[in-house]
Motif scaffolding. Structure first.
Motif, PDB file in Angstrom:
ATOM      1  N   GLU A 115       0.832  -1.205   0.000  1.00  0.00           N
ATOM      2  CA  GLU A 115       0.000   0.000   0.000  1.00  0.00           C
ATOM      3  C   GLU A 115       0.858   1.243   0.000  1.00  0.00           C
ATOM      4  OE1 GLU A 115      -3.267  -0.229   2.740  1.00  0.00           O
ATOM      5  OE2 GLU A 115      -4.007  -1.722   1.298  1.00  0.00           O
ATOM      6  N   PHE A 116       0.362   2.219  -0.701  1.00  0.00           N
ATOM      7  CA  PHE A 116       1.091   3.483  -0.844  1.00  0.00           C
ATOM      8  C   PHE A 116       0.169   4.606  -0.400  1.00  0.00           C
ATOM      9  CE2 PHE A 116       2.338   0.410  -3.999  1.00  0.00           C
ATOM     10  CZ  PHE A 116       3.720   0.436  -3.977  1.00  0.00           C
ATOM     11  N   ALA A 117       0.709   5.571   0.318  1.00  0.00           N
ATOM     12  CA  ALA A 117      -0.111   6.710   0.741  1.00  0.00           C
ATOM     13  C   ALA A 117       0.711   7.996   0.703  1.00  0.00           C
ATOM     14  CB  ALA A 117      -0.654   6.460   2.137  1.00  0.00           C
ATOM     15  N   TRP A 118       0.157   8.995   0.042  1.00  0.00           N
ATOM     16  CA  TRP A 118       0.790  10.319  -0.008  1.00  0.00           C
ATOM     17  C   TRP A 118      -0.136  11.303   0.712  1.00  0.00           C
ATOM     18  CZ3 TRP A 118       0.624   6.879  -4.013  1.00  0.00           C
ATOM     19  CH2 TRP A 118       1.807   6.588  -4.710  1.00  0.00           C
ATOM     20  N   THR A 119       0.406  12.091   1.623  1.00  0.00           N
ATOM     21  CA  THR A 119      -0.407  13.079   2.330  1.00  0.00           C
ATOM     22  C   THR A 119      -0.047  14.482   1.856  1.00  0.00           C
ATOM     23  OG1 THR A 119      -0.282  11.615   4.231  1.00  0.00           O
ATOM     24  CG2 THR A 119      -1.201  13.811   4.609  1.00  0.00           C
ATOM     25  N   ASP A 120      -1.080  15.208   1.447  1.00  0.00           N
ATOM     26  CA  ASP A 120      -0.917  16.567   0.960  1.00  0.00           C
ATOM     27  C   ASP A 120      -0.881  17.548   2.132  1.00  0.00           C
ATOM     28  OD1 ASP A 120      -1.595  19.143  -0.462  1.00  0.00           O
ATOM     29  OD2 ASP A 120      -1.808  17.743  -2.145  1.00  0.00           O
ATOM     30  N   ASP A 121      -0.368  18.758   1.895  1.00  0.00           N
ATOM     31  CA  ASP A 121      -0.399  19.825   2.896  1.00  0.00           C
ATOM     32  C   ASP A 121      -1.806  20.041   3.459  1.00  0.00           C
ATOM     33  OD1 ASP A 121       2.087  20.833   3.453  1.00  0.00           O
ATOM     34  OD2 ASP A 121       2.123  22.206   1.750  1.00  0.00           O
ATOM     35  N   ASP A 122      -2.815  19.953   2.572  1.00  0.00           N
ATOM     36  CA  ASP A 122      -4.190  20.212   3.026  1.00  0.00           C
ATOM     37  C   ASP A 122      -4.838  18.960   3.624  1.00  0.00           C
ATOM     38  OD1 ASP A 122      -4.802  18.593   0.883  1.00  0.00           O
ATOM     39  OD2 ASP A 122      -5.661  20.179  -0.354  1.00  0.00           O
ATOM     40  N   GLY A 123      -4.048  17.928   3.831  1.00  0.00           N
ATOM     41  CA  GLY A 123      -4.558  16.718   4.478  1.00  0.00           C
ATOM     42  C   GLY A 123      -5.092  15.671   3.514  1.00  0.00           C
ATOM     43  N   THR A 124      -5.254  16.043   2.245  1.00  0.00           N
ATOM     44  CA  THR A 124      -5.742  15.084   1.253  1.00  0.00           C
ATOM     45  C   THR A 124      -4.827  13.865   1.203  1.00  0.00           C
ATOM     46  OG1 THR A 124      -6.459  16.963  -0.053  1.00  0.00           O
ATOM     47  CG2 THR A 124      -6.488  14.815  -1.157  1.00  0.00           C
ATOM     48  N   LEU A 125      -5.471  12.697   1.206  1.00  0.00           N
ATOM     49  CA  LEU A 125      -4.698  11.463   1.181  1.00  0.00           C
ATOM     50  C   LEU A 125      -4.896  10.793  -0.175  1.00  0.00           C
ATOM     51  CD1 LEU A 125      -3.015   9.912   3.318  1.00  0.00           C
ATOM     52  CD2 LEU A 125      -5.078   8.555   3.785  1.00  0.00           C
TER      53      LEU A 125
END
Lengths: 106, 157, 260
Positions: free
Chosen positions: A86-96
């Motif tokens: 599994e891969f997860a990227w978290t954006d500055d605005d919290g978007t996953l």
């Protein structure tokens, strides 16, 4: 809409090292630029990337404003059991942004 | 008193004709709105555009700067602290031996008087250009003079 | 008198010499911009996975299947379920559209399909979806040779494109040919001058960190010589695109190329 590319081998031999490659579309706006009218362009970066293999963390990375847009990351993992990566990227605005790949260990 | 600037085509023709005999035979005045007038005599412009000599140190900075003349984009120059000089134009080391100040000035102001086919831009010209974004010359008269002063110091190789 | 004849002869010889060189240039096979880039960029372009332009190709592949407009049709409904059936078609734009009496490039072809077949609004030039679809089609034609129609009505378009290529412009008073024909292989500081071929477009530009269309590249060149850029999709840009296609005939399509 975020476009993601993942490359994981579909089958690997038990105990072998295999390469995982990821590419994600993202502006990685540093927050240090100004637009044509001299106004600062707000920062918008992916600040964290995590990859897990059957729930166990393989790699985690904190990213900073100097990372180029459309970040590419390649790393290695050792084949344990068949399952999911599994891969997860978290954006500055919290978007996953999540992506999953399956792997067959022989 | 020489005549006013001839029509552009004629000026180019004069330049080309002069080239084939090796020297500009004509003398003429060039006037463009909002630019300092200048007189082409023989192969150069003898009189500084500003009426006085430029500052070579400033000229060197203009030759380097991306926002100035940026001569090193196309020319190798004895400016060793800048990496990667271009090579579409001739090496300017020793240009002060090969050309007089007047000749250097004409080549910066408008090299097409020397060679109509030249790739080099005219740095002090606004008329006769196609689809230009800004209505001002690439360099101001003082910048041109500073460059002339600097290039004239480039002697020996 | 003798001197006069001598110089006359010399001029004639020079003219012969220069035309000889010009013809020689014409006959030389075109060289892709890939030959002029730094090794790292070459590697990035040739790595099908890491090439960032592939993100747009992937997105284009999704858009290919997405129905749009009042007709609720997708590209795939007419042109092939999985991939474009006539994948090579993208190698041959711009073409002359007889019904409309004008040349049409790939971007406007896509938009004509949208407005007329799908009854959807046209996509803005340089918008992400239009870049994605253009990149997808050109990538589908990858490794095929660029072809150019310069017969019939396209003859005049290609001829106009050549004029644009040779027209000096901007405060720097430079034509495309000054760099991309007369100084190929030389350097503008760290930048090696290529032939300005179009076989890799849309191209990922590392310095802009995005995919760019050929017309946006034209605009950047215009701006660099301090010329007023034309609008994306302008007739003269389409003509220049047609001339570049003619000039690059035989080059393999490399979309998405990666450049500085």
């Amino acid at each position: 809409m975020t476009t993601v590319r993942i490359r994981v081998p579909s089958t690997v031999k038990q105990g072998e090292l295999f390469e995982i490659r990821t590419l994600i579309q993202h502006p990685m706006e540093s927050g240090q630029r100004v637009d044509d009218n001299g106004r600062p362009v707000p920062r918008k970066i992916l600040r964290r990337f995590v990859c897990t293999y059957n729930g166990v963390e393989v790699i985690a990375a904190d990213w900073h404003p100097a990372v180029a847009s459309n970040p590419y990351l390649a790393f290695f993992a050792r084949a344990g059991e068949s399952g999911s990566i599994e891969f997860a990227w978290t954006d500055d605005d919290g978007t996953l942004t999540r992506e999953t790949a399956t792997i067959q260990v022989t | 008193m020489s005549r006013r600037r001839p029509p552009w085509g004629a000026a180019l023709a004069a330049g080309v004709a002069a080239l084939s005999v090796g020297a500009l035979a004509e003398t003429f005045d060039v006037r463009e709105p909002s630019l300092a007038p200048y007189r082409i005599e023989g192969t150069g412009i003898a009189r500084p555009l500003t009426g006085r000599a430029g500052d070579p140190a400033r000229g060197r900075a203009i030759a380097r700067a991306r926002t100035g003349g940026h001569c090193i984009l196309c020319h190798a120059m004895p400016i060793p602290e800048e990496p990667a000089h271009g090579d579409t134009g001739p090496d300017l080391a020793g240009v002060g031996d090969r050309l007089s100040g007047a000749e250097i000035r004409l080549r910066i102001v408008n090299p097409k008087y020397v060679l109509a086919e030249s790739m080099m831009p005219a740095y002090y010209r606004i008329e006769g250009l196609h689809r230009v974004a800004a209505g001002r010359p690439l360099l101001g008269a003082e910048d041109v003079e500073d460059l002339v002063a600097y290039l004239a110091t480039l002697k020996g190789r | 008198m003798i001197l006069f004849r001598l110089s006359h002869g010399l001029v004639a010889a020079l003219v012969l010499l220069t035309t000889g060189v010009a013809q020689g240039d014409d006959r030389r096979p075109p060289r892709s911009g890939l030959e002029f880039v730094a090794p790292g960029l070459r590697q990035l372009q040739e790595d099908e996975f890491a090439n960032p332009g592939m993100l747009w190709v992937m997105r284009g592949n999704q858009l290919w299947r997405e129905p749009a407009g009042a007709a609720n049709k997708s590209c795939a409904d007419c042109h092939g379920k999985e991939a474009p059936e006539n994948a090579g078609a993208a190698a041959g734009y711009p073409r002359f559209d007889a019904a409309r009496g004008r040349p049409v490039n790939l971007e406007s072809r896509i938009n004509l399909c949208r407005t007329e077949e799908m009854r959807a609004p046209p996509l803005a030039y340089e918008s992400e979806p239009l870049l994605a679809l253009t990149a997808y089609f050109r990538h589908a034609a990858r490794s095929q040779s660029m072809v150019a129609d310069d017969s019939g009505a396209m003859t005049a378009v290609v001829a106009r494109g050549r004029q644009v290529f040779e027209q000096r412009r901007g405060a720097f008073d430079l034509a495309c040919r000054h760099c991309h024909e007369l100084n190929v292989g030389k350097s503008l500081r760290e930048e090696r001058i290529s032939e300005g071929q179009s076989n890799g477009f849309p191209t990922y530009r590392v310095s802009w960190q995005t995919l760019v269309s050929l017309h946006r590249r034209f605009q950047a060149c215009d701006t660099a010589v301090s010329a007023e850029p034309l609008a994306l999709g302008h007739d003269d840009y389409v003509a220049l695109e047609a001339y570049l296609a003619r000039r690059g005939t035989g080059l393999a399509i490399e979309t998405p190329a990666v450049r500085r």
